[in-house]
Design a protein around this motif. Sequence first.
Motif, PDB file in Angstrom:
ATOM      1  N   UNK A 218     -52.592 -55.455  22.956  1.00 58.87           N
ATOM      2  CA  UNK A 218     -51.380 -55.943  23.602  1.00 58.87           C
ATOM      3  C   UNK A 218     -50.525 -56.771  22.671  1.00 58.87           C
ATOM      4  N   UNK A 219     -50.299 -56.283  21.464  1.00 62.02           N
ATOM      5  CA  UNK A 219     -49.416 -56.974  20.526  1.00 62.02           C
ATOM      6  C   UNK A 219     -47.960 -56.761  20.942  1.00 62.02           C
ATOM      7  N   UNK A 220     -47.037 -57.586  20.452  1.00 57.34           N
ATOM      8  CA  UNK A 220     -45.619 -57.337  20.721  1.00 57.34           C
ATOM      9  C   UNK A 220     -45.189 -55.973  20.186  1.00 57.34           C
ATOM     10  N   UNK A 221     -44.330 -55.288  20.921  1.00 57.00           N
ATOM     11  CA  UNK A 221     -43.777 -54.013  20.472  1.00 57.00           C
ATOM     12  C   UNK A 221     -42.583 -54.310  19.573  1.00 57.00           C
ATOM     13  N   UNK A 222     -42.691 -53.949  18.309  1.00 63.59           N
ATOM     14  CA  UNK A 222     -41.645 -54.260  17.332  1.00 63.59           C
ATOM     15  C   UNK A 222     -41.136 -52.968  16.699  1.00 63.59           C
ATOM     16  N   UNK A 223     -39.973 -53.069  16.075  1.00 60.70           N
ATOM     17  CA  UNK A 223     -39.352 -51.880  15.497  1.00 60.70           C
ATOM     18  C   UNK A 223     -40.131 -51.349  14.303  1.00 60.70           C
ATOM     19  N   UNK A 224     -40.696 -52.270  13.519  1.00 58.44           N
ATOM     20  CA  UNK A 224     -41.432 -51.867  12.322  1.00 58.44           C
ATOM     21  C   UNK A 224     -42.871 -52.376  12.429  1.00 58.44           C
ATOM     22  N   UNK A 225     -43.721 -51.638  13.133  1.00 52.99           N
ATOM     23  CA  UNK A 225     -45.091 -52.119  13.381  1.00 52.99           C
ATOM     24  C   UNK A 225     -45.940 -52.127  12.113  1.00 52.99           C
ATOM     25  N   UNK A 226     -46.923 -53.028  12.122  1.00 57.95           N
ATOM     26  CA  UNK A 226     -47.902 -53.113  11.051  1.00 57.95           C
ATOM     27  C   UNK A 226     -49.291 -53.066  11.682  1.00 57.95           C
ATOM     28  N   UNK A 227     -49.742 -51.865  12.064  1.00 60.84           N
ATOM     29  CA  UNK A 227     -51.012 -51.745  12.786  1.00 60.84           C
ATOM     30  C   UNK A 227     -52.200 -52.184  11.948  1.00 60.84           C
ATOM     31  N   UNK A 228     -53.228 -52.680  12.640  1.00 58.15           N
ATOM     32  CA  UNK A 228     -54.380 -53.260  11.936  1.00 58.15           C
ATOM     33  C   UNK A 228     -55.708 -52.607  12.300  1.00 58.15           C
ATOM     34  N   UNK A 229     -55.806 -51.896  13.420  1.00 59.57           N
ATOM     35  CA  UNK A 229     -57.100 -51.375  13.861  1.00 59.57           C
ATOM     36  C   UNK A 229     -57.485 -50.165  13.013  1.00 59.57           C
ATOM     37  N   UNK A 230     -58.545 -50.318  12.255  1.00 57.59           N
ATOM     38  CA  UNK A 230     -59.009 -49.281  11.341  1.00 57.59           C
ATOM     39  C   UNK A 230     -60.109 -48.441  11.992  1.00 57.59           C
ATOM     40  N   UNK A 231     -60.334 -47.217  11.489  1.00 59.16           N
ATOM     41  CA  UNK A 231     -61.335 -46.336  12.106  1.00 59.16           C
ATOM     42  C   UNK A 231     -62.725 -46.955  12.207  1.00 59.16           C
ATOM     43  N   UNK A 232     -63.139 -47.676  11.175  1.00 61.08           N
ATOM     44  CA  UNK A 232     -64.496 -48.229  11.156  1.00 61.08           C
ATOM     45  C   UNK A 232     -64.692 -49.331  12.189  1.00 61.08           C
ATOM     46  N   UNK A 233     -63.599 -49.880  12.710  1.00 66.03           N
ATOM     47  CA  UNK A 233     -63.716 -50.933  13.710  1.00 66.03           C
ATOM     48  C   UNK A 233     -64.121 -50.390  15.086  1.00 66.03           C
ATOM     49  N   UNK A 234     -63.868 -49.125  15.325  1.00 64.57           N
ATOM     50  CA  UNK A 234     -64.002 -48.550  16.660  1.00 64.57           C
ATOM     51  C   UNK A 234     -65.379 -47.908  16.804  1.00 64.57           C
ATOM     52  N   UNK A 235     -66.209 -48.485  17.645  1.00 63.57           N
ATOM     53  CA  UNK A 235     -67.590 -47.999  17.725  1.00 63.57           C
ATOM     54  C   UNK A 235     -67.690 -46.735  18.576  1.00 63.57           C
ATOM     55  N   UNK A 236     -68.759 -45.975  18.414  1.00 66.61           N
ATOM     56  CA  UNK A 236     -68.955 -44.779  19.231  1.00 66.61           C
ATOM     57  C   UNK A 236     -68.918 -45.123  20.718  1.00 66.61           C
ATOM     58  N   UNK A 237     -68.257 -44.267  21.474  1.00 65.81           N
ATOM     59  CA  UNK A 237     -68.169 -44.467  22.915  1.00 65.81           C
ATOM     60  C   UNK A 237     -67.031 -45.352  23.358  1.00 65.81           C
ATOM     61  N   UNK A 238     -66.295 -45.914  22.407  1.00 69.00           N
ATOM     62  CA  UNK A 238     -65.225 -46.846  22.759  1.00 69.00           C
ATOM     63  C   UNK A 238     -64.051 -46.122  23.419  1.00 69.00           C
ATOM     64  N   UNK A 239     -63.469 -46.773  24.415  1.00 67.17           N
ATOM     65  CA  UNK A 239     -62.199 -46.355  24.977  1.00 67.17           C
ATOM     66  C   UNK A 239     -61.142 -47.352  24.529  1.00 67.17           C
ATOM     67  N   UNK A 240     -60.184 -46.903  23.735  1.00 66.91           N
ATOM     68  CA  UNK A 240     -59.071 -47.747  23.333  1.00 66.91           C
ATOM     69  C   UNK A 240     -57.888 -47.508  24.247  1.00 66.91           C
ATOM     70  N   UNK A 241     -57.213 -48.570  24.622  1.00 65.99           N
ATOM     71  CA  UNK A 241     -56.021 -48.461  25.461  1.00 65.99           C
ATOM     72  C   UNK A 241     -54.906 -49.251  24.797  1.00 65.99           C
ATOM     73  N   UNK A 242     -53.883 -48.535  24.386  1.00 64.78           N
ATOM     74  CA  UNK A 242     -52.734 -49.180  23.750  1.00 64.78           C
ATOM     75  C   UNK A 242     -51.656 -49.420  24.795  1.00 64.78           C
ATOM     76  N   UNK A 243     -51.313 -50.690  25.010  1.00 67.18           N
ATOM     77  CA  UNK A 243     -50.162 -51.016  25.849  1.00 67.18           C
ATOM     78  C   UNK A 243     -49.019 -51.532  24.976  1.00 67.18           C
TER      79      UNK A 243
END
Length: 333
Positions: free
Chosen positions: A213-238
């Motif tokens: 739930x980060x602020x929605x900006x015109x020039x995003x700088x995403x941080x979530x990398x593949x190795x951070x997301x464990x098996x079975x995880x459900x990610x929800x981007x708002x």
Amino acid sequence: MSHINTSSPKIDNIICLNSSDLDSLRLGMSEIVDLLDQMFRQRANEWMVNPPKIFEHRSDTRLYSSMVSFAPSIGYASCKWQSGDADNPARGLPLIQGLLLLTEDQTGQPVAMMDSKWITGERTAAASALLAREQARKGASTLSILGCGLQARKHLEAMTTTLTTLERCVVYDIIPERAKAFKAEKQDNTALEIVVASSAKSCVTEGDIVVSGAPIVEHPKPVIEPAWVKPGCLGISIDYDASWCPQTVAAMDLVLTDDRGQLRDEQRKGHFEGVDQIHADLSELLVSNRARRSDDSQRILGYNLGIALEDLAVAAELYQRAVAGRIGTRVKF
């Protein structure tokens, strides 16, 4: 030849509903989840109009958006006008501000004006909870939330209302005081253990469900990398494409959204790099079981963009309750 109902009365007063009025109507989170479930199922089989939102950035941190929809089966049309400014919390102002205009669909007369911040807060969290109810792995116990503003509070409520297996909520905010304030406010009001993470990485890596739930900006700088997301995880981007790196999106087993058209419209503006395929939208998931989780190791990402039909479904119910309870301020129109 069309048949026109000439007996429809003229509506002389618009009902104005502020956030206190909307609170008093006692529309609960579980009820909103059910309203959205019904709407998305109807959308698969009925004519509903939901064009992509007009969404423009005035600056890197400020946005304006307009969202319109109508659905004959619901009986209303709506238009929501909002601004969003990532700098507003530091000013003591809400991140999101705006109004929703509701019109009855038989004659096109406006009937109500509502605080859109209230509606946006509730329906966004309810839509996430609906997706989590359908796609979270069995026994999901840890909810991770990036960003500790209004949506963090609403998502904690929505997820604990909808999922009975949750035990912990791990939160992170780039401003540590906000995360600490969130824990102080919510720890005694929830059965979940609330943990403040020291970094975005430590927050995400623990999550069976991760809400960004980060602020929605015109020039995003995403941080979530593949190795951070464990098996079975459900990610929800708002937060659109503000948090999930393109390579992380590409590594997901399934990618869903609430509305294909809206996501593709944003891609034409240069956003959502790395989203090469949408396996299903929420209506397709609910009605046709398309892109439903097939095992507990799959990593799934859902883009909860927020659509006008969600606003409409909630606003129509609020209006009907306000009329029945004589809630709100009547303004002659």
